[in-house]
Motif scaffolding. Structure first.
Motif, mmCIF file in Angstrom:
data_model
loop_
_atom_site.group_PDB
_atom_site.id
_atom_site.type_symbol
_atom_site.label_atom_id
_atom_site.label_comp_id
_atom_site.label_asym_id
_atom_site.label_seq_id
_atom_site.Cartn_x
_atom_site.Cartn_y
_atom_site.Cartn_z
ATOM 1 N N GLY A 213 0.786 -1.237 0.000
ATOM 2 C CA GLY A 213 0.000 0.000 0.000
ATOM 3 C C GLY A 213 0.811 1.277 0.000
ATOM 4 N N ALA A 214 2.136 1.185 -0.188
ATOM 5 C CA ALA A 214 2.975 2.382 -0.112
ATOM 6 C C ALA A 214 3.115 3.106 -1.443
ATOM 7 N N CYS A 215 3.179 2.357 -2.544
ATOM 8 C CA CYS A 215 3.586 2.994 -3.804
ATOM 9 C C CYS A 215 2.414 3.467 -4.663
ATOM 10 N N ARG A 216 1.233 2.989 -4.399
ATOM 11 C CA ARG A 216 0.019 3.350 -5.144
ATOM 12 C C ARG A 216 0.095 2.936 -6.620
ATOM 13 N N GLY A 217 0.886 1.945 -6.899
ATOM 14 C CA GLY A 217 1.034 1.482 -8.275
ATOM 15 C C GLY A 217 -0.137 0.649 -8.759
ATOM 16 N N VAL A 219 -3.476 0.787 -7.939
ATOM 17 C CA VAL A 219 -4.825 1.247 -7.587
ATOM 18 C C VAL A 219 -5.849 1.045 -8.713
#
Lengths: 253, 305
Positions: A213-217, A219
């Motif tokens: 959930g850190a990089c938002r790649g 979504v």
């Protein structure tokens, strides 16, 4: 969430380009149907997220299809080899009292796992699965599948599994549908489920970067009670309410 | 016990290992994997004035020696960051820098002011995101605009001011000098390199194509990053924070040898979520085992000083 070193008990061919890998993790690992792990592939920049097929108590089983270099690498591993994975990631299905479980292709893994868990709890479920052709059916799992369809009719019913959803709804009157498969199949099944006012949970797939959930790649767009917003498939999913997902924007996945 | 601290003007770090913006979330995303208080500083995801949804469509693709991302600065916006994310960083004793991105000089100044009022000690200006239509990158490619931007932010922010430079320019030295002349405390280099990743497959008589254009990061960009740090070092007397393709302590040493005072780990966090803490431990052991008492001693040896 943590990093695991797992020993491969076996890694066997289960169909055309399909493999079942049995992993031993010291002390076992806690997992739920629908959750996934991310496997380190040497020299690759991204881990490969794979859905869990089952929990053996002393480890996990995976069902995967060779689709690229990462899964090709995995398919060449032997018993006794080690892999590094991170997990356990993602949410789980919320089954009802009468469940219709649908797997399309390698998307069978999480719903197969769910069926086994529901059996243990004595909850009613019916598992149906669709494949392109007979060769792509994982033989070991066949006996647990209540209805199989193939696109070319080489095994079971002829046609996409989405076409049989309506019939199964009429026959079994489920209150919940749980599905994992290609976006187009999940879209069609969600629409059918909506028509019969049945809760439909879909397991989404997306290209992932970090898995946490850190990089938002990874979504996708969801409709969260009227608010259209991004949801990270790795963290908020992979399972979403089929009515809330905009499948149109997910074809890349 | 060797002293790992970085003490270069306003750049004050307990150790030189930082994590790069965009790869590490806002605060606790990696806490299950590594002790976040051990890291020199985590740099938050870029924060804008208003919340942003980011780009549509596929956002990442793997390439031979790295990956391309086109996230488009999706973030919660400064107000929510200050309200929800900042207190967690402070309460947990995590060292951090806040990365900010604006669409105008006024926006950067407003963001910096808000950071100043919130007691934030270190900010990194994102003047080099390749994935947004307006703002950001255009500030990072023109030395006059960049100098004006940094000057304005300098007037409202008293803490450590870092400018993250883009490699997508002819002369990174000119941009570095503009930052220094405007009063920046440090520069970080490099941001991602503009690029496109394509993945083709041929199925049932048809080509299938996946394509993402955005910022290239990972192992493949290390030579470009080392080159940029070397060039900056020749002209700058403010500290340089190096980044680009760091996967090991040896990579960190290469950046030190090129003139970096600290480093940021980015894409490697995705495959090795414990890497930042691990490299801190490895650096500590290396210095301890080989008799380096301070980082400057170690850097001196690496630079043949």
């Amino acid at each position: 969430m943590k990093e695991f070193k797992a020993k491969i008990k076996y890694n066997k061919k289960a169909g055309k380009d399909l493999y079942i890998m049995d992993l031993e993790t010291p002390g076992g690992v806690f997992s739920k149907p629908g959750q996934f792990i991310s496997i380190l592939i040497p020299d690759k920049t991204l881990r490969r997220p794979l859905s869990i097929l089952g929990n053996t108590g002393d480890g996990l089983q995976l069902l995967y299809k060779v689709r690229g270099e990462g899964t090709k690498y995995l398919s060449n591993l032997k018993s006794g080899d080690f892999i590094n994975f991170t997990g356990i990631f993602g949410n789980t299905f919320a089954p009802g009292e009468k469940n219709l479980l649908i797997g399309a292709g390698v998307g069978l893994a999480p719903v197969y796992y769910l069926k086994k868990e529901l059996e243990k709890k004595g909850v009613t479920s019916k598992l149906i699965a669709g494949f392109k052709t007979k060769d792509e059916i994982p033989e070991d799992l066949i006996t647990d599948i209540d209805l199989i369809s193939t696109d070319d009719g080489s095994f079971g019913e002829k046609g996409s599994i989405a076409e049989f959803t309506e019939r199964c709804i009429k026959e079994n009157t489920p209150d919940t549908i749980c599905i994992c498969g290609p976006v187009i199949v999940m879209k069609l099944v969600s629409e059918t489920a909506a028509k019969y006012n049945i809760n439909c949970q879909v397991s989404m797939e997306s290209m992932m970067g970090c898995s946490i959930g850190a990089c938002r790649g990874c979504v996708i767009k969801i409709n969260d009670n009227g608010i259209i917003r991004n949801a990270a498939v790795c963290k908020e999913g992979t399972i979403f309410d089929g009515n809330k997902v905009f499948f149109g924007g997910c074809e890349h996945a | 016990m060797p002293d790992l601290s970085v003490d270069k003007g306003k750049l004050q770090l307990k150790n030189p290992i930082m994590t790069a913006s965009g790869t590490y979330g806002y605060n606790l995303e990696y806490e299950d994997f590594t002790d976040l208080t051990k890291i020199g500083a985590i740099v938050t995801k870029a924060i804008t004035l208003e919340p942003r949804d980011g780009n549509r469509g596929q956002r990442i693709i793997e390439t031979e020696c790295g990956m391309i991302n086109s996230i488009g600065l999706e973030n919660v916006g400064i107000e929510r960051f200050l309200r929800e994310k900042l207190p967690v960083l402070n309460n947990r004793g995590i060292s951090f820098a806040v990365n900010i991105a604006g669409a105008s000089i006024d926006e950067y100044a407003l963001l910096a002011k808000k950071c100043e009022s919130a007691g934030i000690k270190m900010i990194e200006l994102n003047v080099s995101c390749p994935n947004v239509q307006h703002g950001c990158l255009e500030f990072g490619v023109d030395e006059n605009i960049l100098e004006a931007l940094v000057k304005t932010v300098r007037e409202v922010f008293t803490g450590c001011l870092i400018i993250k430079l883009t490699p997508n320019v002819t002369s990174i030295e000119k941009l570095g000098l503009a930052c220094r002349n405007a009063g920046a405390d440090a520069v970080s280099a490099i941001n991602t390199i503009k690029g496109t990743g394509i993945k083709l497959s041929f199925e049932n008589g048809k080509f299938k194509k996946e394509q993402v254009t955005g910022g290239y990061s990972g192992r493949g960009i290390k030579p470009a990053a080392l080159g940029a740090v070397l060039r900056l070092k020749k002209v700058l007397d403010i500290p340089i924070i190096g980044m680009g393709g760091i996967y090991s302590l040896n990579d960190v040493f290469e950046f030190f040898a090129s003139g970096a005072e600290a480093v940021q780990i980015g894409t490697a966090n995705f495959t090795h979520p414990d890497i930042a803490g691990k490299i801190v431990s490895e650096l500590d052991s290396f210095m301890n085992n080989n008799g380096f008492k301070t980082l400057d001693e170690l850097k001196g040896a690496l630079r043949n000083e």
